[in-house]
Scaffold this motif. Structure first.
Motif, PDB file in Angstrom:
ATOM      1  N   PRO A 489      38.276  43.652  43.634  1.00  0.00           N
ATOM      2  CA  PRO A 489      39.052  43.348  42.686  1.00  0.00           C
ATOM      3  C   PRO A 489      39.545  44.532  41.885  1.00  0.00           C
ATOM      4  O   PRO A 489      38.831  45.227  41.489  1.00  0.00           O
ATOM      5  CB  PRO A 489      38.359  42.143  41.704  1.00  0.00           C
ATOM      6  CG  PRO A 489      37.100  41.593  42.688  1.00  0.00           C
ATOM      7  CD  PRO A 489      36.718  42.902  43.416  1.00  0.00           C
ATOM      8  N   VAL A 490      40.831  44.523  41.317  1.00  0.00           N
ATOM      9  CA  VAL A 490      41.551  45.353  40.517  1.00  0.00           C
ATOM     10  C   VAL A 490      41.365  44.732  39.194  1.00  0.00           C
ATOM     11  O   VAL A 490      41.217  45.484  38.253  1.00  0.00           O
ATOM     12  CB  VAL A 490      42.905  45.678  40.967  1.00  0.00           C
ATOM     13  CG1 VAL A 490      43.469  46.351  39.771  1.00  0.00           C
ATOM     14  CG2 VAL A 490      42.839  46.630  42.171  1.00  0.00           C
ATOM     15  N   LEU A 491      41.450  43.514  39.133  1.00  0.00           N
ATOM     16  CA  LEU A 491      41.441  42.644  37.887  1.00  0.00           C
ATOM     17  C   LEU A 491      40.430  41.481  38.027  1.00  0.00           C
ATOM     18  O   LEU A 491      40.633  40.594  38.922  1.00  0.00           O
ATOM     19  CB  LEU A 491      42.817  42.472  37.298  1.00  0.00           C
ATOM     20  CG  LEU A 491      43.120  41.788  36.083  1.00  0.00           C
ATOM     21  CD1 LEU A 491      42.803  42.691  35.007  1.00  0.00           C
ATOM     22  CD2 LEU A 491      44.509  41.435  35.740  1.00  0.00           C
ATOM     23  N   ILE A 492      39.541  41.229  36.919  1.00  0.00           N
ATOM     24  CA  ILE A 492      38.802  39.980  37.253  1.00  0.00           C
ATOM     25  C   ILE A 492      39.087  39.257  36.083  1.00  0.00           C
ATOM     26  O   ILE A 492      39.409  39.625  34.961  1.00  0.00           O
ATOM     27  CB  ILE A 492      37.379  40.442  37.535  1.00  0.00           C
ATOM     28  CG1 ILE A 492      36.722  41.190  35.979  1.00  0.00           C
ATOM     29  CG2 ILE A 492      37.089  41.585  38.485  1.00  0.00           C
ATOM     30  CD1 ILE A 492      35.437  41.489  36.235  1.00  0.00           C
ATOM     31  N   PRO A 493      38.528  37.949  36.039  1.00  0.00           N
ATOM     32  CA  PRO A 493      38.514  37.057  35.011  1.00  0.00           C
ATOM     33  C   PRO A 493      37.634  37.653  33.658  1.00  0.00           C
ATOM     34  O   PRO A 493      36.589  38.127  33.858  1.00  0.00           O
ATOM     35  CB  PRO A 493      38.088  35.645  35.462  1.00  0.00           C
ATOM     36  CG  PRO A 493      38.321  35.799  36.749  1.00  0.00           C
ATOM     37  CD  PRO A 493      38.036  37.012  37.418  1.00  0.00           C
ATOM     38  N   THR A 516      45.789  39.286  46.965  1.00  0.00           N
ATOM     39  CA  THR A 516      45.185  38.128  47.068  1.00  0.00           C
ATOM     40  C   THR A 516      44.449  37.595  45.521  1.00  0.00           C
ATOM     41  O   THR A 516      44.258  38.290  44.924  1.00  0.00           O
ATOM     42  CB  THR A 516      44.013  38.060  47.882  1.00  0.00           C
ATOM     43  OG1 THR A 516      42.898  38.496  47.889  1.00  0.00           O
ATOM     44  CG2 THR A 516      44.545  38.218  49.298  1.00  0.00           C
ATOM     45  N   GLY A 517      44.216  36.257  45.322  1.00  0.00           N
ATOM     46  CA  GLY A 517      43.506  35.617  44.395  1.00  0.00           C
ATOM     47  C   GLY A 517      44.484  35.323  43.150  1.00  0.00           C
ATOM     48  O   GLY A 517      44.026  34.740  42.466  1.00  0.00           O
ATOM     49  N   CYS A 518      45.706  35.720  43.239  1.00  0.00           N
ATOM     50  CA  CYS A 518      46.827  35.362  42.312  1.00  0.00           C
ATOM     51  C   CYS A 518      47.490  34.085  42.470  1.00  0.00           C
ATOM     52  O   CYS A 518      47.729  33.686  43.672  1.00  0.00           O
ATOM     53  CB  CYS A 518      47.869  36.509  41.744  1.00  0.00           C
ATOM     54  SG  CYS A 518      48.407  37.165  43.514  1.00  0.00           S
TER      55      CYS A 518
END
Length: 531
Positions: A489-493, A516-518
């Motif tokens: 992940p580049v950005l996590i919650p 992915t993930g967005c």
């Protein structure tokens, strides 16, 4: 000692698939009689009679006392574990189960920031508080290495109440840190070392490969047998190396995470892969290493291509003093008030450059993992990957901004290597080295991770707003967003969205990468947590 020539699950499946009887149990296709013709045309008919449920002869994955237990015991002996558990939902299942078995809500776990997205899922489900350590970084290649024993020791001294440490070993690019020294530091606090060894199940079968995690002192390791050995996709194993893991709690987590109707074809493939490597592993890995070395040597001679290896690093640091390359580490935390750490994550960043050839963040490289820099011919890794895949008949495992990564395994042949070299030679003829430098400039991925004031679990379950991407700066991300592969992940919650994050997303999309993930695949909008 067990009889490693046996394959208990396969043998039982074979007998049952040939048994004449009236099936009034799942699955509904009844050993292939109800399969749609297009699938039969694709796979043939032989596979479906063996697609069976948990019949009495086939044991139970969650309380095994028959063929599954026997097969897992054979695997434990083969891989050097105290106990082995088969996974049919991929390594993701094992990684999340390892976190659930060691950490509860509010417990701290020490992690490198270059973790797989499955670990973030484990944090969300468990409620554990991540203490992130930034791994060493190779700026010339835009490649994150491993965390070091020094950074682990410093972080444990700062947070001695951590319940576990998890590391990635090897990384997606085959880089291995000093796992033995890391295990020693972790065990000083009598807590377990969990290892994401998804890409390293072959290490146990040849002395020229890096040290297996279990040999290095891991208490729990998860291996994707399907990634580099002979199992089917989604088939993995979890190995226990010590008694530091609560076995009952681990079993409960696995039962909660895995399907109650496990696929016996996947279990059989684990059985077969274990048998194959137990009997022929060293021979197969010798052939694989020879192929990899041949590829490395031939590609290194192609103009404008570079191959990632330790020899290149040795030349880079040769003649430089250790003192001139070593800095002190700096421990950074978020702005949470003393005693309020349960509301957020803690971020520990070792702030020092690569030391030398023997840097503990990179003490070994899996030579079957081939990473080739293509940016010197004026192509991004994404552009090169598309040309290779669509036009030249070669498909890599992982494209990135500067380079391509290829997995060479027991299934590859000399013809594959020849085709790879031929394709790269053809790719070089499309060189665009005269393009403006900004087009070929690498994206420095180091130190992109900043403040994490909210735990991943709290951010995930918080009320959310959907904002235009340009208005999201400074807000707390509610989404886990990452280029895939490798799924880091580049950005996590829980993380604050910065300009650097947006730059990375823009470049990944511009060069043809997949994010992915967005919730919005176009990334025109993003969901943020509202507190």
């Amino acid at each position: 000692m067990f009889d490693q020539t046996k394959a208990p699950i396969i043998e039982t499946l074979k007998n049952l698939s040939q048994k004449s009887h009236a099936p009034f149990y799942t699955p509904g296709h009844k050993q292939g009689k109800g399969i749609a013709q297009p699938l039969t045309d694709l796979l043939g008919t032989k596979v479906f009679p063996a697609d069976l449920p948990e019949l009495p002869e086939l044991d139970n994955l969650f309380t095994p006392n028959g063929v599954i237990q026997e097969s897992q015991e054979l695997a434990a002996e083969t891989f050097g574990a105290l106990e082995t558990k088969f996974l049919v939902n991929g390594s993701t299942t094992g990684i999340i189960a390892g976190i659930l078995a060691t950490c509860g809500n509010g417990d701290k776990i020490i992690l490198p920031r270059n973790i797989h997205q499955s670990i973030i899922s484990g944090l969300i489900l468990s409620g554990a508080i991540p203490i992130f350590i930034h791994p060493d970084y190779e700026s010339d290649w835009d490649i994150h290495l491993s965390v070091t024993p020094k950074s682990i020791a410093q972080t444990l001294a700062k947070y001695p109440d951590a319940k576990a440490v998890m590391i990635v070993y090897p990384t997606y690019h085959g880089v291995c840190g000093d796992i033995t020294a890391i295990a020693q530091e972790v065990h000083k606090y009598n807590i377990p070392l969990l290892v994401d060894e998804a890409h390293g199940p072959h290490f146990a079968f040849h002395s020229e490969l890096p040290t297996p995690a279990l040999v290095g002192g891991a208490d729990l390791t998860v291996q994707s047998i399907h990634k580099v050995l002979g199992a089917m996709t989604q088939a993995s194993m979890l190995h226990l190396g010590s008694q530091r893991i609560d076995s009952y709690r681990l079993n409960q987590a696995l039962q909660m995470l895995q399907s109650s109707s496990p696929n016996y074809l996947l279990l059989a493939s684990l059985d077969a892969a274990r048998q194959q490597m137990s009997l022929f592993g060293q021979e197969l890995m010798s052939q694989t290493i020879q192929l990899a070395n041949d590829a490395r040597n031939r590609i290194s001679q192609l103009p404008n291509f570079s191959v990632f290896d330790k020899e290149e690093r040795r030349k880079k640091f040769e003649g430089k003093s250790l003192t001139s390359l070593t800095g002190e580490s700096e421990l950074l935390t978020n702005d949470c008030e003393e005693g309020s750490w349960k509301s957020g994550a803690i971020f520990s960043i070792p702030n020092y450059p690569i030391e030398n050839y023997f840097n503990p963040g990179f003490i070994a490289l899996d030579q079957t993992r081939l990473t080739i820099k293509v940016s010197n011919i004026g192509l991004s890794g994404y552009e090169a990957d598309e040309i290779l895949h669509q036009e030249l008949g070669v498909t890599c495992e992982l494209p990135s901004f500067q380079h391509l990564t290829f997995i060479i395994s027991i299934g590859n042949t000399k013809a594959d290597i020849d085709q790879l070299v031929t394709a790269l030679t053809s790719l070089r003829s499309r060189s665009r080295v005269n393009l403006p430098i900004h087009h070929r400039k690498k994206l420095d991925l180091d130190m992109i991770y900043f403040s994490i004031p909210v735990s991943p679990r709290d951010a995930f379950f918080a009320h959310k707003n959907c904002l235009p991407i340009e208005e999201s700066l400074g807000h707390i991300s509610a989404e886990l967003i990452c280029p895939y592969p490798p799924g880091i992940p580049v950005l996590i919650p829980g993380e604050i969205i910065t300009e650097k994050h947006l730059q990375i997303f823009e470049q990944v999309l511009r060069f043809g990468g997949i994010i992915t993930g967005c919730s919005d695949p176009s990334l025109k909008t993003i969901k943020v947590s509202r507190f």
